[in-house]
Design an enzyme around this catalytic site. Structure first.
Site, PDB file in Angstrom:
ATOM      1  N   ARG A 205      12.331 -20.753  19.605  1.00  0.00           N
ATOM      2  CA  ARG A 205      13.790 -20.776  19.634  1.00  0.00           C
ATOM      3  C   ARG A 205      14.462 -19.419  19.768  1.00  0.00           C
ATOM      4  O   ARG A 205      15.664 -19.356  20.009  1.00  0.00           O
ATOM      5  CB  ARG A 205      14.316 -21.519  18.398  1.00  0.00           C
ATOM      6  CG  ARG A 205      14.177 -23.019  18.553  1.00  0.00           C
ATOM      7  CD  ARG A 205      14.476 -23.728  17.275  1.00  0.00           C
ATOM      8  NE  ARG A 205      13.488 -23.359  16.266  1.00  0.00           N
ATOM      9  CZ  ARG A 205      13.503 -23.784  15.014  1.00  0.00           C
ATOM     10  NH1 ARG A 205      14.467 -24.547  14.597  1.00  0.00           N
ATOM     11  NH2 ARG A 205      12.556 -23.420  14.177  1.00  0.00           N
TER      12      ARG A 205
ATOM     13  N   ASP B   7       1.109 -27.277  18.405  1.00  0.00           N
ATOM     14  CA  ASP B   7       1.433 -27.257  16.982  1.00  0.00           C
ATOM     15  C   ASP B   7       0.196 -27.623  16.184  1.00  0.00           C
ATOM     16  O   ASP B   7      -0.673 -28.343  16.683  1.00  0.00           O
ATOM     17  CB  ASP B   7       2.571 -28.214  16.641  1.00  0.00           C
ATOM     18  CG  ASP B   7       3.172 -27.853  15.292  1.00  0.00           C
ATOM     19  OD1 ASP B   7       4.031 -26.966  15.242  1.00  0.00           O
ATOM     20  OD2 ASP B   7       2.721 -28.411  14.272  1.00  0.00           O
TER      21      ASP B   7
ATOM     22  N   TYR C  87       0.248 -30.738   4.526  1.00  0.00           N
ATOM     23  CA  TYR C  87       1.257 -31.591   5.181  1.00  0.00           C
ATOM     24  C   TYR C  87       0.938 -33.066   4.970  1.00  0.00           C
ATOM     25  O   TYR C  87       1.828 -33.875   4.693  1.00  0.00           O
ATOM     26  CB  TYR C  87       1.360 -31.257   6.678  1.00  0.00           C
ATOM     27  CG  TYR C  87       2.094 -29.962   6.923  1.00  0.00           C
ATOM     28  CD1 TYR C  87       3.469 -29.880   6.718  1.00  0.00           C
ATOM     29  CD2 TYR C  87       1.424 -28.814   7.311  1.00  0.00           C
ATOM     30  CE1 TYR C  87       4.153 -28.677   6.916  1.00  0.00           C
ATOM     31  CE2 TYR C  87       2.095 -27.611   7.514  1.00  0.00           C
ATOM     32  CZ  TYR C  87       3.456 -27.553   7.301  1.00  0.00           C
ATOM     33  OH  TYR C  87       4.119 -26.368   7.486  1.00  0.00           O
TER      34      TYR C  87
ATOM     35  N   ARG D 161       4.692 -17.239  17.056  1.00  0.00           N
ATOM     36  CA  ARG D 161       5.928 -17.923  17.456  1.00  0.00           C
ATOM     37  C   ARG D 161       6.701 -17.131  18.531  1.00  0.00           C
ATOM     38  O   ARG D 161       7.933 -17.157  18.545  1.00  0.00           O
ATOM     39  CB  ARG D 161       6.862 -18.149  16.260  1.00  0.00           C
ATOM     40  CG  ARG D 161       6.409 -19.222  15.319  1.00  0.00           C
ATOM     41  CD  ARG D 161       6.697 -20.600  15.870  1.00  0.00           C
ATOM     42  NE  ARG D 161       5.943 -21.597  15.127  1.00  0.00           N
ATOM     43  CZ  ARG D 161       6.378 -22.155  14.006  1.00  0.00           C
ATOM     44  NH1 ARG D 161       7.566 -21.878  13.530  1.00  0.00           N
ATOM     45  NH2 ARG D 161       5.626 -23.022  13.371  1.00  0.00           N
TER      46      ARG D 161
ATOM     47  N   ARG E  60      13.473 -27.076  26.434  1.00  0.00           N
ATOM     48  CA  ARG E  60      13.142 -28.061  25.413  1.00  0.00           C
ATOM     49  C   ARG E  60      14.243 -29.108  25.228  1.00  0.00           C
ATOM     50  O   ARG E  60      13.997 -30.158  24.611  1.00  0.00           O
ATOM     51  CB  ARG E  60      12.887 -27.354  24.075  1.00  0.00           C
ATOM     52  CG  ARG E  60      11.443 -26.978  23.749  1.00  0.00           C
ATOM     53  CD  ARG E  60      10.543 -28.175  23.499  1.00  0.00           C
ATOM     54  NE  ARG E  60      11.181 -29.178  22.655  1.00  0.00           N
ATOM     55  CZ  ARG E  60      11.372 -29.073  21.346  1.00  0.00           C
ATOM     56  NH1 ARG E  60      10.915 -28.037  20.706  1.00  0.00           N
ATOM     57  NH2 ARG E  60      11.992 -30.011  20.673  1.00  0.00           N
TER      58      ARG E  60
HETATM   59  O1  CP3 Z   1       3.188 -18.980  18.105  1.00  0.00           O
HETATM   60  C1  CP3 Z   1       3.527 -19.550  19.157  1.00  0.00           C
HETATM   61  O2  CP3 Z   1       4.388 -19.112  19.924  1.00  0.00           O
HETATM   62  C2  CP3 Z   1       2.764 -20.800  19.583  1.00  0.00           C
HETATM   63  C3  CP3 Z   1       3.272 -22.007  19.167  1.00  0.00           C
HETATM   64  C4  CP3 Z   1       3.164 -22.517  17.735  1.00  0.00           C
HETATM   65  C5  CP3 Z   1       4.050 -23.490  17.259  1.00  0.00           C
HETATM   66  N1  CP3 Z   1       3.630 -23.911  16.038  1.00  0.00           N
HETATM   67  C6  CP3 Z   1       5.211 -23.972  18.010  1.00  0.00           C
HETATM   68  C7  CP3 Z   1       6.326 -24.535  17.231  1.00  0.00           C
HETATM   69  C8  CP3 Z   1       2.205 -22.315  16.741  1.00  0.00           C
HETATM   70  C9  CP3 Z   1       1.047 -21.322  16.736  1.00  0.00           C
HETATM   71  C10 CP3 Z   1       2.517 -23.203  15.672  1.00  0.00           C
HETATM   72  C11 CP3 Z   1       1.704 -23.335  14.473  1.00  0.00           C
HETATM   73  C12 CP3 Z   1       2.301 -23.943  13.287  1.00  0.00           C
HETATM   74  N2  CP3 Z   1       3.042 -25.084  13.180  1.00  0.00           N
HETATM   75  C13 CP3 Z   1       2.062 -23.486  11.977  1.00  0.00           C
HETATM   76  C14 CP3 Z   1       1.214 -22.303  11.642  1.00  0.00           C
HETATM   77  C15 CP3 Z   1       1.958 -21.050  11.875  1.00  0.00           C
HETATM   78  C16 CP3 Z   1       2.957 -20.746  10.821  1.00  0.00           C
HETATM   79  O3  CP3 Z   1       4.150 -20.712  11.149  1.00  0.00           O
HETATM   80  O4  CP3 Z   1       2.535 -20.515   9.679  1.00  0.00           O
HETATM   81  C17 CP3 Z   1       2.746 -24.326  11.085  1.00  0.00           C
HETATM   82  C18 CP3 Z   1       2.815 -24.182   9.596  1.00  0.00           C
HETATM   83  C19 CP3 Z   1       3.354 -25.341  11.863  1.00  0.00           C
HETATM   84  C20 CP3 Z   1       4.147 -26.478  11.392  1.00  0.00           C
HETATM   85  C21 CP3 Z   1       5.519 -26.371  11.936  1.00  0.00           C
HETATM   86  N3  CP3 Z   1       5.841 -26.755  13.211  1.00  0.00           N
HETATM   87  C22 CP3 Z   1       6.679 -25.805  11.340  1.00  0.00           C
HETATM   88  C23 CP3 Z   1       6.759 -25.260   9.945  1.00  0.00           C
HETATM   89  C24 CP3 Z   1       7.702 -25.859  12.298  1.00  0.00           C
HETATM   90  C25 CP3 Z   1       9.102 -25.287  12.205  1.00  0.00           C
HETATM   91  C26 CP3 Z   1      10.137 -26.318  11.971  1.00  0.00           C
HETATM   92  C27 CP3 Z   1      11.504 -25.727  12.247  1.00  0.00           C
HETATM   93  O5  CP3 Z   1      12.232 -26.327  13.047  1.00  0.00           O
HETATM   94  O6  CP3 Z   1      11.840 -24.681  11.689  1.00  0.00           O
HETATM   95  C28 CP3 Z   1       7.159 -26.458  13.452  1.00  0.00           C
HETATM   96  C29 CP3 Z   1       7.864 -26.686  14.729  1.00  0.00           C
HETATM   97  C30 CP3 Z   1       7.522 -25.734  15.793  1.00  0.00           C
HETATM   98  N4  CP3 Z   1       6.263 -25.395  16.162  1.00  0.00           N
HETATM   99  C31 CP3 Z   1       8.445 -25.097  16.641  1.00  0.00           C
HETATM  100  C32 CP3 Z   1       7.705 -24.354  17.559  1.00  0.00           C
HETATM  101  C33 CP3 Z   1       8.204 -23.532  18.718  1.00  0.00           C
HETATM  102  C34 CP3 Z   1       9.949 -25.251  16.583  1.00  0.00           C
HETATM  103  C35 CP3 Z   1      10.277 -26.530  17.275  1.00  0.00           C
HETATM  104  C36 CP3 Z   1      11.650 -26.487  17.898  1.00  0.00           C
HETATM  105  O7  CP3 Z   1      11.795 -25.802  18.922  1.00  0.00           O
HETATM  106  O8  CP3 Z   1      12.511 -27.168  17.372  1.00  0.00           O
END
Ligand code: CP3
Length: 359
Positions: A42, A87, A162, A38, A51
């Site tokens: 944010r 994602d 999910y 990540r 974004r």
């Molecule tokens: O790591 C990186 O920088 C690359 C981008 C990345 C994202 N998601 C961007 C993202 C990666 C590798 C993921 C994988 C992902 N997505 C996982 C596996 C990694 C982990 O955290 O265990 C999982 C479980 C998800 C599912 C998911 N997508 C979640 C739990 C969330 C967070 C929701 C929140 O708002 O807290 C997302 C959204 C997400 N994926 C964001 C980003 C940058 C946030 C979106 C935003 O900017 O609002």
């Protein structure tokens, strides 16, 4: 020969010779490579600005946004790898499953998978729908030069949680209930998710990604016996389907990560990884014992440490670096993703400190 006809200049050291790839293979490195799960997201004001007004899953399908967002943390922090901005649910979304990512919540599935018929109704992922992904990866590889790009996908189990829960969950009780009650449909569901994960990864590798990470974020909720019997074969199928990588080269290194997998670490390695990702619960020297000398480790600073004072950050970074020396190779990372409230200046500092301690 005119300049226009010249082939693109090769970077002085190609990404295949980067410290990330070398550490993943257990080869000597110039210094310990660092990146952060990540790292795009944010914690960065430039990410929030870019974004604004675009839904997460739309942004993930726009090659311009994907390229720019992926590059932001590389420019700012000097990390040793980029990770594709995408994602884990994207392959499902592209295949036509109705999923939204709700800010602050995570993926929400409009019609959760609850019956055998629901499993059989899941649409397959057609590879030709991934042109946007190949475009983004090719652009990134050109921009990144010697810095490797990590491609990724969600592992079958974590995606199944999910789909079955309908959204984020703590206990994953519905998922486990389905796994026990409908073992055949469970196997079919994970088979299908393995195929779509492999398609998603193969597109990234063919377009030039230098490594891949399979995120099985929630596998730690399972016992070792259930993981070995009902999950591991499907994760292995993803790695197997990747084969030996781009023609004429060794396969790209594979990283396999989950949270709370201390009891599963040897199995997580057995699924076919070159690198096992470790969360903060198990020190890396102990993780190295559990995983064995055939694999490298990635991790494992607690992301919450980055919210503490500088002396604590430095002490914990030093500890992780020292304990990581027990591993065949060490890729410095957090034990899970960067928390949104993290001061990005601290991330830059951690990159500098790890480099200083290991060069
Ligand atoms: O790591 C990186 O920088 C690359 C981008 C990345 C994202 N998601 C961007 C993202 C990666 C590798 C993921 C994988 C992902 N997505 C996982 C596996 C990694 C982990 O955290 O265990 C999982 C479980 C998800 C599912 C998911 N997508 C979640 C739990 C969330 C967070 C929701 C929140 O708002 O807290 C997302 C959204 C997400 N994926 C964001 C980003 C940058 C946030 C979106 C935003 O900017 O609002």
């Amino acid at each position: 020969m005119t300049a226009a006809a010249d082939p693109a200049p090769m970077p002085a050291s190609p990404p295949a010779d980067s410290d990330l790839v070398r550490a993943a293979r257990g080869l000597p490195v110039r210094r310990t490579p660092v990146w952060f799960m990540r790292q795009a997201g944010r914690s960065l004001p430039e990410y929030r600005a870019l974004r604004a007004g675009t839904r997460m899953l739309e942004a993930c399908q726009d090659p311009d946004l994907v390229t720019e967002i992926t590059l932001q943390p590389v420019r700012r922090h000097g990390v040793d790898a980029a990770i594709l901005f995408s994602d884990i649910v994207l392959p499902l979304v592209v295949a036509g499953v109705d999923i939204e990512i709700e800010p602050g919540v995570g993926p929400v599935v409009a019609q959760p998978v609850r019956t055998v018929a629901d499993v059989d109704a899941l649409p397959p992922l057609e590879p030709d729908r991934l042109a946007f992904l190949a475009t983004a990866v090719r652009r990134l590889v050109a921009e990144l030069g010697a810095t490797p790009l990590i491609g990724f996908a969600g592992a079958p189990f974590t995606l199944a949680t999910y789909l079955i829960e309908g959204g984020p969950s703590k206990e994953h009780a519905r998922t486990k209930a389905f796994m026990y009650a409908e073992p055949e449909a469970w196997g079919r569901l994970l088979d299908r998710l393995a195929i779509s994960a492999a398609t998603f990864l193969r597109t990234q590798v063919d377009a030039g990604a230098s490594a891949v990470q399979l995120f099985d974020s929630w596998a730690g909720v399972l016992s070792a016996a259930d993981y070995a019997e009902r999950v591991l074969p499907h994760s292995r199928a993803v790695f197997d389907a990747l084969g030996s990588g781009r023609a004429g080269e060794d396969g790209v290194p594979r990283i396999h990560f989950g949270v709370g997998t201390g009891e599963l670490l040897p199995l997580v390695g057995d699924a076919g990884a070159d690198v096992v990702g470790v969360d903060w619960r198990v020190p890396l020297d102990e993780a190295a014992r559990r995983v064995g000398p055939q694999r490298s480790l990635q991790g494992n600073l607690d992301p919450a440490v980055l919210l503490a004072d500088r002396a604590t950050v430095d002490r914990e970074v030093r500890r992780v670096v020292e304990q990581g020396r027990a591993a065949r190779g060490h890729v410095f990372n957090l034990g899970h993703g960067v928390l949104p409230e993290t001061d990005p200046g601290v991330l830059t500092h951690v990159v500098e400190l790890v480099h200083e301690l290991t060069s």
